[in-house]
Design an enzyme around this catalytic site. Structure first.
Site, PDB file in Angstrom:
ATOM      1  N   ASP B  11       0.841  -1.201   0.000  1.00 46.90           N
ATOM      2  CA  ASP B  11       0.000   0.000   0.000  1.00 46.90           C
ATOM      3  C   ASP B  11       0.879   1.256   0.000  1.00 46.90           C
ATOM      4  O   ASP B  11       1.675   1.464   0.913  1.00 46.90           O
ATOM      5  CB  ASP B  11      -0.877  -0.017   1.259  1.00 46.90           C
ATOM      6  N   ASP B  12       0.744   2.076  -1.037  1.00 44.30           N
ATOM      7  CA  ASP B  12       1.392   3.399  -1.102  1.00 44.30           C
ATOM      8  C   ASP B  12       2.918   3.309  -1.147  1.00 44.30           C
ATOM      9  O   ASP B  12       3.604   4.208  -0.640  1.00 44.30           O
ATOM     10  CB  ASP B  12       0.998   4.267   0.098  1.00 44.30           C
ATOM     11  N   CYS B  50      -6.117   4.321  -3.715  1.00 42.81           N
ATOM     12  CA  CYS B  50      -6.196   2.880  -3.454  1.00 42.81           C
ATOM     13  C   CYS B  50      -7.251   2.131  -4.265  1.00 42.81           C
ATOM     14  O   CYS B  50      -6.910   1.325  -5.136  1.00 42.81           O
ATOM     15  CB  CYS B  50      -6.459   2.654  -1.963  1.00 42.81           C
ATOM     16  N   HIS B 104      -9.398  -3.099  -2.036  1.00 44.58           N
ATOM     17  CA  HIS B 104      -9.657  -2.111  -0.989  1.00 44.58           C
ATOM     18  C   HIS B 104     -10.938  -2.540  -0.281  1.00 44.58           C
ATOM     19  O   HIS B 104     -11.923  -2.875  -0.956  1.00 44.58           O
ATOM     20  CB  HIS B 104      -9.827  -0.720  -1.597  1.00 44.58           C
ATOM     21  N   ASP B 300       0.122  -0.338  -5.161  1.00 40.45           N
ATOM     22  CA  ASP B 300      -1.081   0.182  -5.842  1.00 40.45           C
ATOM     23  C   ASP B 300      -0.839   1.577  -6.407  1.00 40.45           C
ATOM     24  O   ASP B 300      -1.514   2.013  -7.341  1.00 40.45           O
ATOM     25  CB  ASP B 300      -2.287   0.184  -4.892  1.00 40.45           C
ATOM     26  N   HIS B 301       0.089   2.329  -5.857  1.00 41.20           N
ATOM     27  CA  HIS B 301       0.519   3.628  -6.402  1.00 41.20           C
ATOM     28  C   HIS B 301       1.659   4.116  -5.525  1.00 41.20           C
ATOM     29  O   HIS B 301       2.089   3.415  -4.612  1.00 41.20           O
ATOM     30  CB  HIS B 301      -0.649   4.638  -6.401  1.00 41.20           C
TER      31      HIS B 301
END
Lengths: 93, 428
Positions: B11-12, B50, B104, B300-301
């Site tokens: 995540d992130d 997300c 998510h 995810d990014h």
């Protein structure tokens, strides 16, 4: 065409920052920023977006960004207004 | 018979990793994976937030086709009944398992992580997840806050643990079961950190003395940045320690010293994540499955760490959209290890010295929406067909393209003098 391209996008509720700019609900989205990335440049157009029809209006461009990877890898110097980019708009379409 | 798949999504996580050239970070376990993988240096998410990004790469469709730009719709109801990547593996004989944050949670995955369509058994969520945004961060006054910067004493946490520690334990438990049952599996493990709050075991701070932490190279809002492009980092502002700084809206800036504390804690959270990945891959060795399991590592990014005067994701900048993406494919990106030899021995970031270069590296610009067709091809499954111009009624197709053909290191990507590779097997 052979060139490798990556497309990203991000929604906005308004032209200037407001409390829900980061995460607008679908019904509040008015602008969509479409980004096209290649090895040489990053091109983004922020265009009018209708959340009911899910239509982006590429004739209604609110703002644009253009960064050249080789000379501006950190994307600090937006040359959108200095460069002719009609062909890029065609390409992103 | 097809290989197993271990799909790790973080995540992130922006590519702040040794194998992506970062000189400060300690990420020996992820670097070790990269040393036996095909690493993509220019991989981008379809949207830097997300749920839309995850639904996009898990269905192989772009956000304009999933019609998810926020968190509040489920694509099967709202846009089209698109098959997902795990669902496709499930339909092809795999046991599909989800641990931690893969979809998510909430509306966008039907409050079920899209079970039973995507998963063979109900997805696992760490019980410690529910305390994630509670006041568990000890301030200088000894009181507890819901801070952005949150190094913790794990023994003081509810249940004496943290979500990602629980996720690793559950994933290892499932690997042991899969080994015993001798079933072909697609195991997706979703780690929460470095998503905010930057809550991690406080000992990881020792790896990053504050005097070694700099500001971003361009910590100002660029003059010619259109105001619509700017992300005012609202979620960061809502944390107790940021609120206390009374920073002006929308451009701040945060005090330099606090900016460095955020960056310090992001790095510490990445090393904490690296330990989890190291434990997981070490377990893959222990059950003897490293030679017939494809491992995918991605995020995810990304996340802005002060660049352009921004924090968090929520923009189209490279720092918010660029992600790590690597594929470990035994017999393709690396020769199978001899019987019993360890492929992923655990490496302690507190003592491990030295880095490792990626086995294969591609500078090609690629997209997360291509992960689905790429993984299908690597696993020997039929690659989903390309979607037609409008595909709301098409259950199985992809708007990405398989990038397996980039696994060959082609002429323009090799350094001078290195022989170009036209035969993937021989090269690797």
């Amino acid at each position: 065409n052979e060139e490798a391209v990556a497309f990203s996008q991000y929604p906005r509720p308004a032209d200037t920052p407001q409390w829900n700019s980061d995460k607008p609900k679908l019904k509040d989205i008015r602008i969509m920023g479409y980004s096209m990335r290649t090895a040489d440049y990053r091109y983004t157009v922020w265009v009018q977006f209708d959340p009911n029809s899910f239509r982006a209006d590429f004739k209604d461009v609110h703002a644009g960004e253009l960064y050249m990877v080789e000379t501006d890898p950190n994307q600090d110097y937006n040359i959108y207004k200095n460069a002719s980019h009609g062909w890029l708009l065609k390409k992103i379409l | 018979d097809g290989m197993n798949v271990l799909f790790i999504v973080v995540d992130d996580l922006r590519p702040i990793l040794g194998c992506y050239g970062d000189k400060l970070v300690k990420s020996p376990n992820i670097d070790q994976l990269a040393a036996q993988s095909m690493v993509f240096s220019n991989a981008y998410a379809q949207q830097a937030v997300c749920a839309p990004s995850r639904v996009s790469f898990l269905t192989g469709r772009r956000p304009d086709t999933t019609r998810l730009y926020d968190f509040y719709s489920y694509w099967r109801v709202h846009a089209g009944n698109y098959s997902t990547m795990p669902q496709y593996f499930k339909e092809n004989g795999y046991v599909t398992l989800s641990v931690g944050k893969v979809f998510h949670p909430g509306v966008s995955s039907n409050y079920s992580d899209d079970y039973p369509y995507s998963w063979s058994i109900p997805p696992f969520h760490p019980s410690a997840e529910k305390f994630e945004n509670d006041k568990t961060c000890r301030g200088k006054d000894g009181k507890l806050y819901a801070n952005l910067v949150c190094p913790v004493n794990v023994t003081e946490m509810p249940g004496g643990t943290l979500p990602d520690i629980q996720s690793t334990e559950e994933a290892i438990r499932l690997l042991n079961i899969m080994k015993t049952n001798r079933q072909k599996f697609f195991l997706a493990v979703g780690y929460h950190k470095p998503h905010i709050p930057l809550r991690y075991p406080q000992e990881f701070l020792k790896l990053y003395p504050l005097e070694n932490i700099t500001l971003a190279p361009d910590p100002w809002v660029p003059k010619k940045l259109p105001s619509v492009a700017y992300n005012p980092w609202m979620d960061v502002r809502q944390r107790d320690d940021v609120k206390a700084l009374n920073v002006s809206f929308p451009y701040g800036p945060l005090p330099d010293d606090f900016q460095r504390q955020i960056r310090q804690s992001y790095y510490a959270a990445v090393s904490y994540l690296d330990v989890q990945v190291g434990r997981l891959l070490n377990a893959l060795d222990n059950v003897g499955l490293s030679n017939n399991t494809i491992v995918v590592f991605t995020a995810d990014h990304g996340w802005s760490l002060g660049e352009h005067g921004e924090w968090a994701k929520y923009s189209n900048f490279d720092v918010a959209t660029r992600v790590p993406l690597m594929f470990y494919v035994p017999g393709m990106t690396t020769f199978p290890a001899s019987q019993g030899a360890r492929v992923f021995p655990y490496l302690d970031p507190f003592s491990h010295i030295g880095g490792s270069a990626p086995q294969g590296q591609s500078e090609k610009v690629v997209e997360l929406v291509s992960v689905f067709p790429t993984l299908a091809e690597l696993a020997g499954l039929q690659v989903p067909p390309a979607c037609p111009e409008t595909s709301f009624g098409v259950v199985l197709c992809t708007e990405g393209t398989s990038i397996v053909h980039y696994f060959n290191v082609s002429e323009e990507e090799t350094e001078e003098g290195k022989e170009a590779c036209d035969d993937t097997d021989r090269c690797f």
